[in-house]
Design a protein around this motif. Structure first.
Motif, PDB file in Angstrom:
ATOM      1  N   GLN A 108       6.617  -4.561 -22.681  1.00  0.00           N
ATOM      2  CA  GLN A 108       8.021  -4.754 -22.336  1.00  0.00           C
ATOM      3  C   GLN A 108       8.301  -6.242 -22.094  1.00  0.00           C
ATOM      4  O   GLN A 108       7.381  -7.033 -21.902  1.00  0.00           O
ATOM      5  N   PRO A 109       9.576  -6.665 -22.103  1.00  0.00           N
ATOM      6  CA  PRO A 109       9.899  -8.068 -21.796  1.00  0.00           C
ATOM      7  C   PRO A 109       9.323  -8.472 -20.440  1.00  0.00           C
ATOM      8  O   PRO A 109       9.471  -7.748 -19.453  1.00  0.00           O
ATOM      9  N   ASN A 110       8.637  -9.612 -20.400  1.00  0.00           N
ATOM     10  CA  ASN A 110       7.935 -10.059 -19.190  1.00  0.00           C
ATOM     11  C   ASN A 110       7.021  -8.970 -18.643  1.00  0.00           C
ATOM     12  O   ASN A 110       6.843  -8.836 -17.430  1.00  0.00           O
ATOM     13  N   GLY A 111       6.469  -8.193 -19.562  1.00  0.00           N
ATOM     14  CA  GLY A 111       5.580  -7.103 -19.200  1.00  0.00           C
ATOM     15  C   GLY A 111       4.199  -7.292 -19.785  1.00  0.00           C
ATOM     16  O   GLY A 111       3.852  -8.366 -20.289  1.00  0.00           O
ATOM     17  N   GLY A 112       3.409  -6.235 -19.732  1.00  0.00           N
ATOM     18  CA  GLY A 112       2.052  -6.330 -20.233  1.00  0.00           C
ATOM     19  C   GLY A 112       1.461  -4.975 -20.532  1.00  0.00           C
ATOM     20  O   GLY A 112       2.147  -3.953 -20.483  1.00  0.00           O
ATOM     21  N   PHE A 113       0.178  -4.969 -20.865  1.00  0.00           N
ATOM     22  CA  PHE A 113      -0.552  -3.716 -21.062  1.00  0.00           C
ATOM     23  C   PHE A 113      -2.002  -3.951 -20.669  1.00  0.00           C
ATOM     24  O   PHE A 113      -2.491  -5.089 -20.600  1.00  0.00           O
ATOM     25  N   ILE A 114      -2.703  -2.849 -20.427  1.00  0.00           N
ATOM     26  CA  ILE A 114      -4.129  -2.893 -20.109  1.00  0.00           C
ATOM     27  C   ILE A 114      -4.802  -1.723 -20.798  1.00  0.00           C
ATOM     28  O   ILE A 114      -4.309  -0.590 -20.755  1.00  0.00           O
ATOM     29  N   LEU A 115      -5.930  -1.973 -21.444  1.00  0.00           N
ATOM     30  CA  LEU A 115      -6.815  -0.930 -21.951  1.00  0.00           C
ATOM     31  C   LEU A 115      -8.170  -1.139 -21.299  1.00  0.00           C
ATOM     32  O   LEU A 115      -8.761  -2.217 -21.394  1.00  0.00           O
ATOM     33  N   LYS A 116      -8.666  -0.113 -20.619  1.00  0.00           N
ATOM     34  CA  LYS A 116      -9.975  -0.254 -19.966  1.00  0.00           C
ATOM     35  C   LYS A 116     -10.752   1.072 -19.994  1.00  0.00           C
ATOM     36  O   LYS A 116     -10.173   2.116 -20.149  1.00  0.00           O
TER      37      LYS A 116
ATOM     38  N   LEU B 194       0.820  -1.214   0.000  1.00  0.00           N
ATOM     39  CA  LEU B 194       0.000   0.000   0.000  1.00  0.00           C
ATOM     40  C   LEU B 194       0.851   1.259   0.000  1.00  0.00           C
ATOM     41  O   LEU B 194       0.443   2.309  -0.519  1.00  0.00           O
ATOM     42  N   ASN B 195       2.042   1.168   0.581  1.00  0.00           N
ATOM     43  CA  ASN B 195       2.947   2.323   0.619  1.00  0.00           C
ATOM     44  C   ASN B 195       4.024   2.266  -0.455  1.00  0.00           C
ATOM     45  O   ASN B 195       4.776   3.230  -0.611  1.00  0.00           O
ATOM     46  N   GLU B 196       4.102   1.157  -1.185  1.00  0.00           N
ATOM     47  CA  GLU B 196       5.173   0.980  -2.166  1.00  0.00           C
ATOM     48  C   GLU B 196       4.712   1.172  -3.609  1.00  0.00           C
ATOM     49  O   GLU B 196       5.485   1.604  -4.462  1.00  0.00           O
ATOM     50  N   LEU B 197       3.466   0.843  -3.885  1.00  0.00           N
ATOM     51  CA  LEU B 197       2.989   0.868  -5.262  1.00  0.00           C
ATOM     52  C   LEU B 197       2.479   2.250  -5.652  1.00  0.00           C
ATOM     53  O   LEU B 197       1.930   2.980  -4.820  1.00  0.00           O
ATOM     54  N   PRO B 198       2.626   2.613  -6.930  1.00  0.00           N
ATOM     55  CA  PRO B 198       2.033   3.869  -7.409  1.00  0.00           C
ATOM     56  C   PRO B 198       0.514   3.838  -7.225  1.00  0.00           C
ATOM     57  O   PRO B 198      -0.109   2.767  -7.286  1.00  0.00           O
ATOM     58  N   GLN B 199      -0.082   4.994  -7.041  1.00  0.00           N
ATOM     59  CA  GLN B 199      -1.509   5.055  -6.752  1.00  0.00           C
ATOM     60  C   GLN B 199      -2.341   4.487  -7.897  1.00  0.00           C
ATOM     61  O   GLN B 199      -3.388   3.858  -7.663  1.00  0.00           O
ATOM     62  N   HIS B 200      -1.879   4.664  -9.161  1.00  0.00           N
ATOM     63  CA  HIS B 200      -2.694   4.156 -10.269  1.00  0.00           C
ATOM     64  C   HIS B 200      -2.728   2.630 -10.281  1.00  0.00           C
ATOM     65  O   HIS B 200      -3.699   2.026 -10.752  1.00  0.00           O
ATOM     66  N   GLU B 201      -1.695   1.980  -9.740  1.00  0.00           N
ATOM     67  CA  GLU B 201      -1.718   0.524  -9.633  1.00  0.00           C
ATOM     68  C   GLU B 201      -2.677   0.086  -8.524  1.00  0.00           C
ATOM     69  O   GLU B 201      -3.453  -0.864  -8.698  1.00  0.00           O
ATOM     70  N   ILE B 202      -2.605   0.780  -7.379  1.00  0.00           N
ATOM     71  CA  ILE B 202      -3.525   0.480  -6.282  1.00  0.00           C
ATOM     72  C   ILE B 202      -4.967   0.654  -6.744  1.00  0.00           C
ATOM     73  O   ILE B 202      -5.835  -0.201  -6.487  1.00  0.00           O
ATOM     74  N   ASP B 203      -5.252   1.752  -7.435  1.00  0.00           N
ATOM     75  CA  ASP B 203      -6.617   2.032  -7.881  1.00  0.00           C
ATOM     76  C   ASP B 203      -7.109   0.954  -8.848  1.00  0.00           C
ATOM     77  O   ASP B 203      -8.274   0.538  -8.785  1.00  0.00           O
TER      78      ASP B 203
ATOM     79  N   LYS C 118      -2.405   6.519 -18.929  1.00  0.00           N
ATOM     80  CA  LYS C 118      -2.832   7.743 -19.593  1.00  0.00           C
ATOM     81  C   LYS C 118      -4.154   7.486 -20.304  1.00  0.00           C
ATOM     82  O   LYS C 118      -4.511   6.341 -20.609  1.00  0.00           O
ATOM     83  N   ASN C 119      -4.892   8.541 -20.540  1.00  0.00           N
ATOM     84  CA  ASN C 119      -6.118   8.440 -21.317  1.00  0.00           C
ATOM     85  C   ASN C 119      -5.781   8.510 -22.795  1.00  0.00           C
ATOM     86  O   ASN C 119      -4.938   9.317 -23.220  1.00  0.00           O
ATOM     87  N   THR C 120      -6.412   7.676 -23.572  1.00  0.00           N
ATOM     88  CA  THR C 120      -6.180   7.677 -25.015  1.00  0.00           C
ATOM     89  C   THR C 120      -7.491   7.405 -25.727  1.00  0.00           C
ATOM     90  O   THR C 120      -8.377   6.731 -25.186  1.00  0.00           O
ATOM     91  N   ASN C 121      -7.625   7.924 -26.910  1.00  0.00           N
ATOM     92  CA  ASN C 121      -8.835   7.742 -27.707  1.00  0.00           C
ATOM     93  C   ASN C 121      -8.599   6.677 -28.770  1.00  0.00           C
ATOM     94  O   ASN C 121      -7.593   6.710 -29.496  1.00  0.00           O
ATOM     95  N   ILE C 122      -9.519   5.756 -28.876  1.00  0.00           N
ATOM     96  CA  ILE C 122      -9.455   4.716 -29.900  1.00  0.00           C
ATOM     97  C   ILE C 122     -10.230   5.211 -31.113  1.00  0.00           C
ATOM     98  O   ILE C 122     -11.365   5.692 -30.990  1.00  0.00           O
ATOM     99  N   GLY C 123      -9.620   5.100 -32.281  1.00  0.00           N
ATOM    100  CA  GLY C 123     -10.276   5.556 -33.500  1.00  0.00           C
ATOM    101  C   GLY C 123     -11.525   4.751 -33.819  1.00  0.00           C
ATOM    102  O   GLY C 123     -11.762   3.672 -33.272  1.00  0.00           O
TER     103      GLY C 123
END
Length: 675
Positions: free
Chosen positions: A667-675, A565-574, A652-657
């Motif tokens: 990234q290597p051993n990484g990921g992404f999320i769109l929601k 709770l004190n280590e992670l960025p707030q956007h990850e916690i949220d 970040k906020n992004t608009n899908i066409g």
């Protein structure tokens, strides 16, 4: 469904041949020979059933008294000539069979579920029932349900006079695949090996892209589900569903060049040698369904609902069961954390995150005790949280030391325990360390689930078999481990390094056919309580967050710890606060087993599109996401950090066409999320 009779062809051939042979010598000899040949042909029956869209074709035929089937998709061979049948107390149904009848039907079924990849399903299939009799004149019916990408088949038997049950000694059922096939399989282990003799427990490593002829690690064959790539022609996923107390859990034996992969029953040594490894059920009755999902791409594999399409609920839920998230101290803090003070921290953590549950793992009976567990449960409920409690499955089939023992394997003790849990507000149990796949163990799973429903308790199983349609059959069933799960990330650096591989395999096999309790989205960067020592986590934060969407279970573990709770960025916690666990729709977008996966899941009106990259290189993808066309979304992504072993996460906020096309980077051993 189409039926071809060779008898009519033979009659035509004989008539024409005799007409011609009247002008020749040796007429009687020639005619006799032709009649003999055609009389054999007359026994050959070929029956065909197609999927509603006509692309998937199942053909059955008998040759020399043996029954075979094939599966074709869009004109390509998926399952080549493979045996059907079994040996039983009512005689041999694997040879010397004679055709009796064929009947067809159309299946149209709508159903809803709360706990799998889709909340509502419309199942449309064409059904064929082919009946053969054995030498004792006893009939066996093979039923094939064929939907657009799925085949399900099983054997059924009528009551035969005074014979009110049937014992199955062996199945001839086999799956023969084209020679260009490669495999993605997990071996069945030897029985009664491993830690405290707890295997087999479906916790072996998958081998990707292996040749068809490869031998399994232990020589015991492979566990379901079994994924195959049919060269460039497509993919096939083979499994079974509908297994309950009337049959053992099965697997496939090692590949045989002549037969393919045969169905294998449990090993005699399983369950400490206790109990039969045969099958027995009352008549009339049926075996479980064997399932084959095929497609030219992996999309039908990931999206299949066949494990649930052909089964029905066995009882009504005693209450409206609640899905959600749970925290779990044991994964990082291990056995010594089953004490009251540590568990109180996790109640507070679940409350802070808005989670519904806390799982109190093994040894709580010694370290906390029943009176203080009741106190902890009251405290949790005051915070809007409920407890789930760990139990050892039994004390006879392995040597696992953790308690409570001897509470779940006997009906009287089990009901007393469940009544106590209900009285203090406990809402779930995790039952661990089962002895194998024999029929009496399947009975134990069913008994635990049925009794638990009487007391409003949901069930998770560990150290266990693959669930086979259980989310639909048992309304209080949640998920099973049955996989080399997150605890191994903690145990060894080897498995920490392989986490990416494992979590990009399971959407195409293990998690494609059943809910999977992987055991935690891990947010600690080091596998230790201080988050500084032992080996590190090799996946990124966004990988772990996306894995919470990829790994499907209606009560999912988010292995967050108080320090996070004190280590992670707030956007990850949220994000982790709001992660759903139930889904109305699932779509495969892109991927390859063991390398990467991109999938989309819908919860209500909200789509989550997530990706996992198991490779050691960045991955740039151009995706077509029509479900997000024209929408504004949150994009969680990562950039390399030269000062850290982990990339930095961003949102970040992004608009899908309007065309739905979007570029993403993993990234290597990484990921992404769109929601």
């Amino acid at each position: 469904m189409y039926k071809f009779h060779y008898l009519r062809t033979c009659k035509f051939a004989i008539t024409n041949y005799l007409s011609y042979s009247m002008k020749t010598t040796n007429k009687l000899i020639a005619a006799s020979l032709l009649i003999a040949v055609c009389s054999q042909m007359a026994w050959a029956e070929k029956n065909v059933v197609k999927s509603p869209d006509g692309k998937l074709v199942v053909t059955t035929e008998d040759t020399d008294g043996k029954l075979f089937y094939t599966v074709d998709y869009n004109g390509k061979k998926m399952i080549i000539k493979s045996r059907l049948g079994l040996e039983s107390s009512l005689g041999d149904f694997s040879q010397n069979l004679k055709y009796e009848t064929v009947a067809t039907d159309k299946i149209s079924k709508h159903y809803v579920m709360r706990s799998t990849k889709a909340s509502a399903v419309d199942y449309e299939a064409n059904q064929m029932n082919v009946t053969y009799v054995n030498e004792k004149k006893i009939p066996m019916t093979v039923t094939f349900n064929v939907s657009n990408n799925d085949v399900a088949f099983r054997y059924s038997f009528r009551q035969q006079g005074d014979n009110r049950h049937i014992i199955i000694y062996k199945e001839a059922t086999a799956f023969q695949l084209p020679e260009q096939t490669t495999t993605f399989l997990s071996p069945q282990s030897d029985p009664m090996i491993g830690w405290k003799r707890t295997k087999p427990s479906y916790e072996e490593e998958y081998t990707p892209n292996a040749p068809l002829t490869a031998k399994s690690k232990y020589g015991r064959g492979y566990t379901f589900p079994c994924l195959f790539r049919i060269g460039n022609d497509g993919w096939a996923l083979i499994s079974e569903t509908g297994t309950r107390s009337s049959y053992p859990g099965c697997r496939i034996a090692d590949y045989d060049k002549e037969k393919g992969y045969e169905i294998a029953f449990p090993m005699k040594e399983e369950c400490d040698g206790i109990g039969s490894n045969n099958a027995v059920f009352a008549l009339p009755g049926s075996t479980p369904w064997r399932t084959i999902t095929v497609g030219e791409t992996l999309k039908p594999i990931v999206e299949t609902t066949i494990p649930y399409d052909v089964v029905d609920p066995l009882y009504e839920p005693s209450e409206q069961y609640k899905s959600g998230r749970y925290t779990w101290s044991w994964l990082i803090w291990q056995d010594n954390s089953a004490n009251y003070n540590d568990q109180k921290q996790f109640v507070d953590l679940s409350a802070a995150m808005g989670y519904e549950y806390v799982l109190v793992d093994g040894l709580w009976d010694d370290q906390t005790g029943r009176e203080r567990i009741a106190e902890l449960s009251r405290y949790a409920q005051s915070k809007g949280v409920h407890l789930m409690l760990w139990y050892n499955s039994n004390g006879t089939e392995n040597d696992a030391p953790q308690g409570p023992h001897n509470c779940m394997d006997k009906s009287i003790e089990r009901k007393k325990e469940m009544a106590w849990m209900k009285s203090i507000g406990v809402k779930g149990i995790k039952v661990d360390f089962f002895g194998g796949d024999k029929q009496h163990t399947m009975q134990l799973y069913e008994d635990i689930l049925s009794d638990a429903n009487d007391y409003g308790i949901q069930c998770i199983f560990h150290g266990c078999t693959l669930p086979r349609g259980w989310e639909r059959m048992f309304p209080n069933y949640v998920s099973s481990e049955a996989v080399l799960a997150s605890e191994n990330v903690f145990f060894t650096e080897h498995h920490a390094k392989k986490e990416g591989f494992e979590l990009t395999m399971h959407p195409f096999c293990r998690n494609a056919v059943a809910s999977m309790d992987w055991g935690g989205t891990i947010m600690n960067r080091y596998m230790s309580r201080d988050n500084k020592s032992r080996h590190r986590r090799y996946t990124s934060d966004v990988f772990e967050m996306a894995a919470a969407i990829v790994n499907q279970a209606s009560i999912n573990c988010i292995a967050i710890y108080p320090n996070n709770l004190n280590e992670l960025p707030q956007h990850e916690i949220d994000f982790l606060k709001g992660v759903p666990t139930t889904w109305d729709e699932t779509r495969f977008i892109d991927g390859y087993p063991g390398k990467y996966v991109v999938m989309a899941r819908r919860h209500g009106a909200d789509w989550y599109v997530v990706g996992l990259n198991a490779t050691e290189k960045p991955m740039n993808l151009n995706l077509n996401l029509n479900m997000l066309s024209g929408k504004s979304v949150s994009y969680y992504y990562e950039t390399p950090d030269k000062k850290s072993l982990w990339p930095v996460s961003h949102v970040k906020n992004t608009n899908i066409g309007k065309n739905g096309k979007v570029k993403v980077v993993m990234q290597p051993n990484g990921g992404f999320i769109l929601k």
